[in-house]
Design a protein around this motif. Sequence first.
Motif, short mmCIF file in Angstrom:
data_model
loop_
_atom_site.label_atom_id
_atom_site.label_comp_id
_atom_site.label_asym_id
_atom_site.label_seq_id
_atom_site.Cartn_x
_atom_site.Cartn_y
_atom_site.Cartn_z
N GLN A 196 -11.36 -9.30 26.90
CA GLN A 196 -10.57 -9.34 28.13
C GLN A 196 -9.22 -9.94 28.16
O GLN A 196 -8.31 -9.26 29.10
CB GLN A 196 -11.27 -10.81 28.64
N ALA A 197 -8.70 -10.58 27.15
CA ALA A 197 -7.35 -10.97 27.13
C ALA A 197 -6.49 -9.79 27.01
O ALA A 197 -5.42 -9.53 27.54
CB ALA A 197 -7.10 -11.83 26.02
N MET A 198 -6.88 -8.82 25.87
CA MET A 198 -6.29 -7.47 25.89
C MET A 198 -6.28 -6.62 27.00
O MET A 198 -5.35 -6.05 27.25
CB MET A 198 -6.72 -6.74 24.65
N GLU A 199 -7.25 -6.76 27.66
CA GLU A 199 -7.23 -5.88 28.85
C GLU A 199 -6.41 -6.29 29.86
O GLU A 199 -5.86 -5.67 30.68
CB GLU A 199 -8.78 -6.00 29.50
N LEU A 200 -6.37 -7.40 30.05
CA LEU A 200 -5.16 -8.25 31.02
C LEU A 200 -4.00 -7.98 30.54
O LEU A 200 -3.09 -7.61 31.21
CB LEU A 200 -5.61 -9.78 31.14
N LEU A 201 -3.47 -7.94 29.35
CA LEU A 201 -2.07 -7.64 28.71
C LEU A 201 -1.78 -6.28 29.17
O LEU A 201 -0.83 -6.20 29.55
CB LEU A 201 -2.27 -8.01 27.24
#
Length: 207
Positions: A196-201
């Motif tokens: 999820q963090a990479m998707e947001l980034l």
Amino acid sequence: MEDSGCRNTVLDIDLSSFGILEGISETIVSTGFEFPNAAPIGIIRKSGRPFVRLFKGSHTWANVSKEKYLAANVVYDPLLLVRSTFFDLAISEFEFVPAGGRSFPVLKEASAWVVFKCVNIKNTDQALVAELVPVEAGFNEANMKFLPVPNRGFNAVLEATVHATRYQLSRDEKYLEWILHYEELASKCGGEKEKQAMELLYKVLGL
């Protein structure tokens, strides 16, 4: 002043006990007595002495220049890491602890935190450098129960986030290549929050 009831504080502060180790400890720094702000900042320790380097123009730099205090929050949530890098956190994500004769914001999701007074401040054309004197420290027992073992996925998100900020400043394509490398590692070695963090980034970068 809000008190979560799950905090332990000490007078003689051993920084290592609160996660601030020799070298550079990657933390989320909170600042601002009245208007809390949070951003990932490395706390540097050399020969046991902590200090910080803040680049001009950021909210963290402005708050420290004015108020001379910051809190280093030890956090293991990759999504919170990315959010605090690119967005303002909600006031509900902070709690306030006594420091410097006032109430100071720390992150509710932190496993441990140390509030520092910034002394011997030196300004250059690009940055502020300050020595750090710990004045208050504590930990959240509920969060400490879930301390992870070393996680390559979380570390990959951390590295990708650093490269993302550099890409925003320079638009150098090499940073996109490194972000892709760490995204693959985060997906392979991390869990759902790392993904999820990479998707947001990627969303922040418009990729």
